[in-house]
Design an enzyme around this catalytic site. Structure first.
Site, PDB file in Angstrom:
ATOM      1  N   ARG A   1       9.085   9.102  -1.206  1.00 10.63           N
ATOM      2  CA  ARG A   1       8.244   9.562  -0.067  1.00 10.63           C
ATOM      3  C   ARG A   1       6.761  10.247  -0.564  1.00 10.63           C
ATOM      4  O   ARG A   1       7.147  11.406  -1.216  1.00 10.63           O
ATOM      5  CB  ARG A   1       8.854  10.340   1.069  1.00 10.63           C
ATOM      6  CG  ARG A   1       9.561   9.405   2.035  1.00 10.63           C
ATOM      7  CD  ARG A   1       8.788   8.274   2.611  1.00 10.63           C
ATOM      8  NE  ARG A   1       9.294   7.296   3.646  1.00 10.63           N
ATOM      9  CZ  ARG A   1       9.957   6.170   3.363  1.00 10.63           C
ATOM     10  NH1 ARG A   1       9.678   5.530   2.133  1.00 10.63           N
ATOM     11  NH2 ARG A   1      10.460   5.503   4.286  1.00 10.63           N
TER      12      ARG A   1
ATOM     13  N   GLU B   1      -1.242   6.647   3.391  1.00  8.88           N
ATOM     14  CA  GLU B   1      -1.244   5.267   2.977  1.00  8.88           C
ATOM     15  C   GLU B   1      -2.063   4.445   4.024  1.00  8.88           C
ATOM     16  O   GLU B   1      -1.748   4.340   4.970  1.00  8.88           O
ATOM     17  CB  GLU B   1       0.210   4.789   2.767  1.00  8.88           C
ATOM     18  CG  GLU B   1       0.755   5.487   1.752  1.00  8.88           C
ATOM     19  CD  GLU B   1       2.369   5.064   1.336  1.00  8.88           C
ATOM     20  OE1 GLU B   1       2.747   4.030   1.826  1.00  8.88           O
ATOM     21  OE2 GLU B   1       3.194   5.727   0.685  1.00  8.88           O
TER      22      GLU B   1
ATOM     23  N   HIS C   1       2.949   1.156  -2.641  1.00  9.39           N
ATOM     24  CA  HIS C   1       4.160   1.113  -1.954  1.00  9.39           C
ATOM     25  C   HIS C   1       5.085   0.135  -2.194  1.00  9.39           C
ATOM     26  O   HIS C   1       5.294  -0.624  -0.994  1.00  9.39           O
ATOM     27  CB  HIS C   1       4.000   1.496  -0.604  1.00  9.39           C
ATOM     28  CG  HIS C   1       5.152   2.136   0.193  1.00  9.39           C
ATOM     29  ND1 HIS C   1       5.332   3.183   1.152  1.00  9.39           N
ATOM     30  CD2 HIS C   1       6.821   2.252  -0.261  1.00  9.39           C
ATOM     31  CE1 HIS C   1       6.441   3.534   1.473  1.00  9.39           C
ATOM     32  NE2 HIS C   1       7.208   2.910   0.842  1.00  9.39           N
TER      33      HIS C   1
END
Length: 315
Positions: free
Chosen positions: A228, A257, A276
């Site tokens: 994270r 993000e 990601h």
């Protein structure tokens, strides 16, 4: 009438295997994929009349959950659940589940890819060729280096044997099977050539890798984060890399993000940001979608297999 299910995970689509499974059972599905930040009022509107939700990293705050008056069950199509207020859900009688270990192999393989990319300078070398050059910078081998794993969950458990197969010494802050050596965080930061973060985001772990932790890392080390974004203090990391204290970092996750245009991480030599994608393989997506759908059906029937509502401890 059968419940309506909201699906926000962006790789799930009308007519796919997950949709066919749910509609085949008689559920009505509503697809509203999350592709970027979503305001609370947008999420509240999407949840109107919905009893079950199969979600991405939606900000399921206490207020959102309170206003989703029909909602009975939420399932994250992944492992992390920091975007969901689990305590508030429990108070409202809403079941919350995640899928522990569902994409561990995908993330573990990806982690090794980032280690290789950092060690061999693959991204800047390819960029140099694309720009018309022919860079020949020396890289480093993984064999004989030390990898430090922060966390002892499913991903760390799968990274460890892969790293050992490359001839790396593996340290971990938790108990993992041999040949991994358990050490303190201070010892890990001091001795590891590569530090890879695999722990859950909680109030206690936010900015776990801060200025002080970065200063304790071995000079010339690399940081890898596939967990994270907020686990790492981004401004402190930029300073550590720009000063030459660290060789670099590979970040699959960031604070915000998609990465904002004005992010401090942009344009920093040695820091590579990815989008990601650690758990996003075709195999992991299919497994997460189907397992998430089955878990949601079970939760709506009052028998979730991976309930977080009672236990708040990370899987």
């Amino acid at each position: 009438m059968m419940p309506t299910i909201l699906i926000t995970t962006d790789y799930l689509a009308p007519g796919d295997e997950v949709d066919a499974y749910l509609t085949g059972l008689g559920f009505t599905t509503r697809h509203d994929p999350m592709r970027g930040p979503r305001r609370p009022e947008q999420l509240i509107a999407a949840l109107a009349g919905v009893e079950g939700a199969l979600i991405a990293n939606e900000p399921m705050t206490a207020e959102v959950l309170r206003q989703a008056s029909d909602l009975r069950a939420v399932v994250r199509t992944g492992v992390g659940y920091d975007s969901v207020d689990v305590a508030a859900a429990g108070r409202l009688g809403i079941s919350v589940s995640n899928l522990p270990g569902i994409n561990a192999n995908a993330v573990a393989e990806y982690t090794m890819g980032l280690l290789l990319a950092q060690a061999r300078c693959l991204v800047p070398m390819a960029a140099g060729v694309a720009a018309g050059g022919w860079p020949r910078t020396d890289g480093h081998e993984l064999r004989g280096k030390t990898l430090g794993l922060i966390g002892r969950g499913a991903v760390a458990q799968q990274v460890a044997p892969l790293a050992a197969a490359f001839g790396m010494t593996v340290l971990c802050t938790g108990s993992l099977p041999a040949p991994v050596t358990r050490v303190t965080l201070d010892e890990l930061l001091r001795d590891a050539d590569f530090v890879s973060v695999h722990t859950a985001l909680t109030p206690l772990t936010r900015h776990l890798i801060d200025t002080a932790a970065l200063a304790r890392m071995k000079p010339g080390a690399h940081l890898i984060n596939t967990a994270r974004g907020p686990l790492v203090d981004e401004a402190a990391l930029v300073e550590a890399v720009r000063s030459g204290r660290l060789a670099g970092a590979a970040l699959d996750v960031v604070d915000v993000e998609p990465l904002p245009a004005d992010s401090v991480l942009r344009g920093v030599a040695g820091i590579t940001v990815y989008s990601h994608m650690a758990g996003q393989t075709a195999e992991a997506r299919l497994a997460a979608g189907m397992e998430g759908a089955r878990e949601l059906v079970a939760a709506l029937d009052g028998r979730p297999a991976h309930s977080l509502t009672e236990s708040k401890e990370p899987a």
